[in-house]
Enzyme design. Structure first.
Site, PDB file in Angstrom:
ATOM      1  N   ASP A   1       0.823  -1.206   0.000  1.00 56.53           N
ATOM      2  CA  ASP A   1       0.000   0.000   0.000  1.00 56.53           C
ATOM      3  C   ASP A   1       0.860   1.260   0.000  1.00 56.53           C
ATOM      4  O   ASP A   1       1.938   1.296   0.591  1.00 56.53           O
ATOM      5  CB  ASP A   1      -0.896  -0.014   1.246  1.00 56.53           C
ATOM      6  CG  ASP A   1      -1.826   1.166   1.317  1.00 56.53           C
ATOM      7  OD1 ASP A   1      -2.705   1.274   0.442  1.00 56.53           O
ATOM      8  OD2 ASP A   1      -1.677   1.995   2.233  1.00 56.53           O
TER       9      ASP A   1
ATOM     10  N   GLU B   1       1.005  -0.574  -5.138  1.00 58.47           N
ATOM     11  CA  GLU B   1       0.052   0.510  -5.381  1.00 58.47           C
ATOM     12  C   GLU B   1       0.893   1.775  -5.517  1.00 58.47           C
ATOM     13  O   GLU B   1       1.267   2.388  -4.517  1.00 58.47           O
ATOM     14  CB  GLU B   1      -0.955   0.646  -4.235  1.00 58.47           C
ATOM     15  CG  GLU B   1      -2.003   1.700  -4.541  1.00 58.47           C
ATOM     16  CD  GLU B   1      -2.561   2.398  -3.315  1.00 58.47           C
ATOM     17  OE1 GLU B   1      -3.610   3.050  -3.441  1.00 58.47           O
ATOM     18  OE2 GLU B   1      -1.942   2.319  -2.246  1.00 58.47           O
TER      19      GLU B   1
END
Length: 730
Positions: A408, A461
């Site tokens: 993330d 990401e």
């Protein structure tokens, strides 16, 4: 109190530090020690009325010397095996081995690796680990506790086994490593604990174990001794086959899932019973869970982690999570989990200011805090912190058989000025904005994971144009297997939100992704982030009434599955959920029973069929990452909002994708093709079984030798409005 020989006593300065739990070496005074006149056994037993030493088949009373400390002088200086018999005002006496009579549970090699930041099985030496020792008086079982707190004045284990009193079990510091350790007999799986840290700043606070493998469910904040798992895996075939699969050139259709709100009230095992057959029935190859590591605030969806090594107890035990993953593997479903090494919350009982100093976080707020999220940022340049995170990634792969992690917020790690104003960030040593420590960490993590667990994937990401995200580390890339294509996602959703009458002016938004489609290895994500915070669901973003919204969602998925890259959709998207996601409620299963339920059943059936066609046709995945896998046959017809291209696979028949994103049908549309012969209809998103208009399309069309648009062959098609068709060459 009788007079005690001076050589049995503790020097006043050391005794004061011991009593205040600020001593770095309690084992130097407690336990058995040689003296000039023999030897001595010392122990501190809070609240005891009598303490005896069971030694040489005898029970010998100890003498109290104040502060709950008891001593016994022995005439010889040979280290004995013995037990302590502790009497309290109530209850039977407790017989136990002496915690301070054991050698350190970490070896010098362990400490060396920790100092170098290279201990790849960190969870086996830090945290709480059950151990059993053989002694002349029998086996001794207990738990070895160890924690990294280099600047602490003192550290103690507290728990329900000592009434949470930090004076009973002080730990010793193992030299310059900053690791504190103690083995406590009689403590086993299920017991709750924390570490009391006497901070360098004078603070005294109970901290959750950074390497706890189990916790009590929030809002509680205590750690739990997990014990050795007894779970017996049944995914041997899956695990044996995985190293031979190159996932970047294999089918990957991912169902992103938040366990707590797929169906509210379900735990890991309940989810396993219903989610596994649901994924199989709908044709997905993988599931990606939002973070499952322990987190204090449910509204963070797991993206602010407090327990990096502990599956959240909200939904069950670590073995319950193993059961869920095992069931998925047995059904042929790969498992990816979101992982958050970028930042962590500031809760005082967790990682923040762990030993009274900025330990896990960077000490300068301009690098150590993420103001937007109210969190601390890891100090990626510190060996021990980097080790903590790399070992954590390995832990999830090793202990839970994960097939991938999605990292993330990578962009926030890579750029020192990410979401910062001038004066709020510090350039690197070369004056640039790149976080070179984070780059090194990501390269190390990716290289280590892929070396130790071949066949797994790491996914970034990453929302910027950072070069080489999926390039190998040997070529100075970051080393990820795949990267989320955020540019494609943003352009596509902006385009589909437009009324078809306006789309011709935005044609570049739907074609631009093919300019850079092969610069990285991509995942095409319609994730949880796109259906929250007022953005609306994918259904709500589509213009028009329910019929047009359903047609728009179907066309969106038809386009996505034919585009180079892997697919990901968030739960609820597979049936066109009509409302935004809310983590406090189940996804809107009622859409499948509402007045326009036929549209939602149709969307779900289309997704299933797209998944099956995708998996059965290597042209749609085997050359995802090379221009050889894609060929435009019509990309410039902006006036008709029309696209067409061929997907080419390795040793596979080609697939033609025909995409009409206008509100009008196209009749007798002539399309040039690179190959003649018959083309068979595989998918028509406008079919009545999907809730479409059900226009009667030819199931097989033949390309003539009449050239068109620089191609030697062509076909003439009738193409319904707002629809996608796939044709396979026969």
């Amino acid at each position: 109190m009788t007079e005690v020989n001076p050589h049995l006593l503790i020097p006043d300065t050391d005794r004061a530090r011991l009593v205040e739990c600020k001593h770095h070496a309690p084992h130097d005074f407690y336990g058995w020690h040689s003296t000039p006149r023999g030897s001595v056994i010392r122990t501190r037993q809070l609240g005891a009325t009598d303490v005896r030493v069971l030694i040489h088949n005898d029970s010998v009373p100890m003498e109290p010397i104040g502060d709950d400390i008891w001593v016994l002088g022995l005439e010889d200086d040979l280290a004995p095996d013995y037990r302590l018999e502790v009497h309290y005002p109530e209850g039977a006496p407790v017989i136990t081995a002496d915690a301070y009579h054991f050698l350190p549970t970490l070896t010098s090699f362990d400490l060396h690796l920790i100092g170098e930041g290279r201990h790849e099985r960190l969870w086996e030496v830090l945290g709480a680990n059950e151990r059993t020792y053989s002694t002349s008086m029998g086996e001794v079982s207990g738990t070895a506790f160890a924690v990294w707190a280099p600047n602490a004045q003192g550290v103690a284990v507290v728990g329900d086994f000592c009434a949470w009193n930090p004076n009973q079990w002080p730990m010793r510091s193992l030299g310059a490593t900053g690791v504190w350790e103690v083995f406590i007999p009689g403590i086993g799986a299920g017991m709750q604990y924390k570490f009391t840290i006497q901070g360098a700043d004078g603070s005294v606070i109970d901290k959750a174990d950074p390497l706890a493998k189990q916790t009590v469910a929030p809002p509680e904040t205590v750690s739990v001794v997990a014990g050795v798992t007894e779970y017996e895996w049944s995914d041997h075939e899956w695990m044996a086959a995985r190293p031979g699969v190159d996932a970047t050139n294999a089918p990957m259709s991912v169902y992103e899932c938040h366990i707590g709100s797929w169906k509210v009230g379900y735990g890991y095992r309940e989810v396993a019973e219903e989610l596994v057959p649901y994924l199989v029935d709908n044709g997905f190859t993988h599931v990606e869970f939002l973070p499952v590591a322990e987190h204090p605030f449910g509204g963070s969806w797991g993206y602010q982690v407090s327990g990096y090594y502990a599956p959240t107890a909200r939904w069950g035990s670590p073995d319950d999570l193993r059961y869920l993953i095992d069931r998925l593997h047995q059904a042929g479903i790969g498992v990816i989990v979101d992982w958050v090494p970028a930042h962590f919350p500031k809760d005082a009982w967790a990682l923040g200011r762990f030993d009274g100093t900025a330990l896990y976080e960077h000490p300068d707020w301009r690098r150590g805090e993420q103001k937007d999220w109210g969190t601390y940022v890891f100090d990626f340049g510190r060996n021990e912190v980097r080790n903590f995170l790399v070992a954590n990634a390995l832990y999830w792969f090793e202990e839970f058989h994960l097939d991938g992690i999605r990292v993330d917020a990578v962009a926030s790690m890579l750029y020192l000025d990410y979401s910062r104003n001038p004066g709020e960030w510090i350039p690197n040593q070369f004056g640039g904005r790149e976080n070179l420590d984070a780059v090194q960490f990501l390269q190390e993590m990716n290289a280590t994971v892929q070396r130790t667990h071949p066949g797994v994937v790491t996914i970034a990401e990453e929302s910027t144009a950072w070069p080489g995200v999926t390039a190998q580390t040997a070529s100075d890339g970051l080393g990820f297997s795949l990267k989320w294509n955020m540019g494609w996602m943003n352009d596509t959703l902006e385009y589909f939100a437009l009324d078809p009458v306006h789309r011709s002016y935005h044609h570049n938004e739907i074609t631009f992704s093919l300019v850079y489609a092969f610069s990285e290895k991509y995942v095409l994500p319609f994730s949880h982030d796109e259906v929250v915070h007022g953005k609306g669901s994918l259904w709500e973003r589509m213009p028009g009434d329910s019929w047009n919204k359903a047609a728009g969602v179907r066309a969106l998925y038809g386009y996505m599955f034919s585009h180079p890259g892997k697919q990901l959709m968030f739960m609820g998207c597979e049936f066109g959920q009509t409302t935004e996601w809310n983590e406090a409620a189940s996804i809107n299963w009622d859409d499948l029973d509402g007045w326009d339920h036929e549209y939602h059943h149709g969307i779900r059936r289309l997704v299933r069929d797209l998944n099956l066609v995708y998996r059965d046709n290597p042209a749609l995945f085997s050359q995802d990452n090379t221009p050889m896998g894609f060929q435009w046959v019509k990309g410039d017809d902006s006036s008709n909002n029309f696209l067409a291209y061929v997907r080419w696979g390795v040793d596979a028949t080609p697939i033609l994708a025909v995409i009409n994103l206008s509100g009008s049908p196209l009749s007798g549309y002539r399309l040039g093709l690179p190959e003649g012969g018959d083309w068979e209809l595989l998918i028509n998103t406008d079919a009545d079984v999907y809730g479409g208009a059900g226009n009667d399309l030819a199931q097989r069309v033949t390309a003539s030798d009449e050239g068109h648009d620089s191609f030697e062959h062509s076909i003439t098609l009738d193409i319904p409005a707002m629809s996608v068709q796939y044709y396979v060459k026969r």
